[in-house]
Design a protein around this motif. Sequence first.
Motif, PDB file in Angstrom:
ATOM      1  N   UNK A  57       0.676  -0.981  -0.183  1.00  0.00           N
ATOM      2  CA  UNK A  57       0.060  -0.025  -0.174  1.00  0.00           C
ATOM      3  C   UNK A  57       1.176   1.338  -0.036  1.00  0.00           C
ATOM      4  N   UNK A  58       0.491   2.605  -0.224  1.00  0.00           N
ATOM      5  CA  UNK A  58       0.691   3.121  -0.240  1.00  0.00           C
ATOM      6  C   UNK A  58       0.271   4.151   0.014  1.00  0.00           C
ATOM      7  N   UNK A  59      -0.297   4.339   1.773  1.00  0.00           N
ATOM      8  CA  UNK A  59      -0.708   5.660   2.873  1.00  0.00           C
ATOM      9  C   UNK A  59      -0.982   7.214   2.271  1.00  0.00           C
ATOM     10  N   UNK A  60      -1.797   7.616   2.152  1.00  0.00           N
ATOM     11  CA  UNK A  60      -2.262   8.847   2.089  1.00  0.00           C
ATOM     12  C   UNK A  60      -3.273   9.541   3.494  1.00  0.00           C
ATOM     13  N   UNK A  61      -3.262  11.156   3.522  1.00  0.00           N
ATOM     14  CA  UNK A  61      -4.603  11.205   4.756  1.00  0.00           C
ATOM     15  C   UNK A  61      -5.559  11.351   3.973  1.00  0.00           C
TER      16      UNK A  61
END
Length: 192
Positions: free
Chosen positions: A116-120
Amino acid sequence: MKKFIIGGLSAICLFISNPVNAQEEGKVNFSKEELKFSKMDASPMDLAMYKDKNDAAVARVIYSRPQKRNREIFGKLIPYGEVWRTGANEATELTLYKDMKVADAVVKAGTYTLYTIPGEKEWTVILNNKTNTWGAYEYTDKEDKVRINVPVRQAPNTIEALSMAFQESNKGADLLIGWDNSYVKVPFESAK
């Protein structure tokens, strides 16, 4: 009858007074050195399983569960905008036991690494063909099978350990991935 009792008692006494040395007999040595086990992993491995109405396996996720331990997780421990193994230790592994649709992409039955690439506000969820990797160090987008974006949701309570579970939906199941105060839903449905 007396001979049997006396003979049996003699054998028991002989056994107690002269125990068999397992090492001399070529058997397993149960010494303390050989019985040392590793400590419990700080991020223990777990799995989430999705089964259909007939109790047949559809999908399985194997992942390690890091703990919050009063740390700020997203944006600090797990930086925004960077590929994450979605757990600890080995990269998270997703096995599909039948062809599934993930968003609009058909994904063949098989094993994939789930990054995953977490973002706000949203995460990018990646199914990658390269498996048996530690961390995200070997990640390359050339091996990506599918990428989808899913919105970040506010958890109703703090999730102390990274957690994953399948939850039935109208079309199949959502994979819930949650930690700290956030979670995401990754939609899976039958490819047929």
